[in-house]
Each structure stands twice: as C-alpha cells, then as structure tokens.
Motif scaffolding. Structure first.
Motif, PDB file in Angstrom:
ATOM      1  N   VAL A 132       1.885 -40.248  28.245  1.00  0.00           N
ATOM      2  CA  VAL A 132       0.933 -39.311  28.827  1.00  0.00           C
ATOM      3  C   VAL A 132       1.211 -37.965  28.177  1.00  0.00           C
ATOM      4  O   VAL A 132       2.352 -37.530  28.128  1.00  0.00           O
ATOM      5  CB  VAL A 132       1.143 -39.208  30.351  1.00  0.00           C
ATOM      6  N   PHE A 151      -4.631 -39.634  28.659  1.00  0.00           N
ATOM      7  CA  PHE A 151      -4.014 -40.604  27.760  1.00  0.00           C
ATOM      8  C   PHE A 151      -4.531 -40.324  26.345  1.00  0.00           C
ATOM      9  O   PHE A 151      -5.699 -40.560  26.053  1.00  0.00           O
ATOM     10  CB  PHE A 151      -4.360 -42.031  28.184  1.00  0.00           C
ATOM     11  N   ILE A 182      -4.704 -36.687  34.637  1.00  0.00           N
ATOM     12  CA  ILE A 182      -3.874 -37.456  33.710  1.00  0.00           C
ATOM     13  C   ILE A 182      -4.686 -37.737  32.449  1.00  0.00           C
ATOM     14  O   ILE A 182      -5.802 -38.231  32.522  1.00  0.00           O
ATOM     15  CB  ILE A 182      -3.439 -38.791  34.353  1.00  0.00           C
TER      16      ILE A 182
END
Length: 167
Positions: A109, A124, A122
């Motif tokens: 991450v 990615f 979050i």
C-alpha cells in the motif's frame, strides 16, 4: 539490496525521525516489528526479513504516525498507531480484512490516510485502485475513477494562497 538477497544491515524495527521545525534529527524510534514478528510467527531468516520489509509502509492517519502491515497472502492489513513517541508505544488500532473486494495482486500500500469522518483511504499503486474503508461498519467501497499512479493529501489552505505564491 533486500530483493537481491543481500542484508543491508539496516534493522527493520528502526525509524529515523527528523524534526522539521528544529531542523535536527531526533532519536531513533523503535517500530512495533517485534510485536508483529511474535504474533505473526515470522522466522528469523533473510527470506522472512525480506518479506516483512516489503509488507511495511508508514502513513499519517490524522496527525498520528501509522505503520501499515499489509499481508497479501492473508488478505489482512494491520494499522499500528504511535501513541507515545518518547516511550515508543505503538497500538494496533485497525485490522482490515481486504478479501474479496480488494485486489490480491498488490504487494504493498503506498498511500493511506484518514478523512474527517474517520474513514480510511487506501491506494494500491500496482492496479491504481482507490478504496475507502469504514471502521464503524467494517465495510469497504471502491472509488469509481480512472487509475491513479500516485496519491497525496494537501493539508494547507488553498484559499490563503496568493497568485504570486503559487508554484
């Protein structure tokens, strides 16, 4: 060097801190790696060291230093928050189960921060996907948008910028 199988001699548990206001180095902060290794049953060999190194990132969660431990194969993300810098006290505040909505092809991450209502953003980087996790309901939602190469948060006031001050 770690990916090449060479131990660079940098202890994984150490976080070197710099005080921007004083423009000086502070003490070495010990991360919660010892707790992670004990609870997650890592071995003390180079392969596990290399694996753990790639699973750890740092983030700012609403002014608190957070250590993010993302385990791809277990589909779990633990967020450890630093509660006391001087005594090196870390607390595991969140455990996010990321299966099945999150991509499992990600190794790490890169950006993670908390918005005002307590939800956690979050990112990615490999897939460019962005998710919002709500710890109150333990649910996640993918943000529908084009792929993001990078993500950052600006905490200043855009209204206070003068035309001459803009970069």
């Amino acid at each position: 060097m770690i990916c090449g199988g060479i131990n660079p001699g940098i202890p994984l548990a150490r976080i070197y801190s710099f005080d921007l206001e004083r423009e000086e180095w502070r003490g070495i902060l010990q991360g919660p790696i010892h707790d992670i290794v004990q609870t997650d049953e890592y071995d003390d060999d180079l392969d596990d060291y290399r694996t753990l190194w790639s699973e750890i990132t740092l983030a700012d969660l609403r002014g608190s230093l957070a250590l993010v431990h993302y385990r791809k194969y277990q589909h779990v993300m633990d967020l450890w928050l630093l509660k006391d810098f001087d005594n090196g006290i870390w607390v595991k505040e969140y455990r996010i189960q990321i299966e099945p909505i999150f991509p499992t092809t990600e190794w790490c991450v890169k950006a993670l921060f908390m918005i005002d209502d307590g939800r956690i953003v979050i990112h990615f980087p490999k897939t460019g996907l962005l998710f919002i996790y709500d710890p109150r309901t333990n649910t996640s939602a993918q943000v529908e948008m084009t792929r993001l190469d990078a993500l950052a948060m600006y905490t200043g006031n855009l209204l206070s910028l003068q035309v001459g001050d803009m970069v």
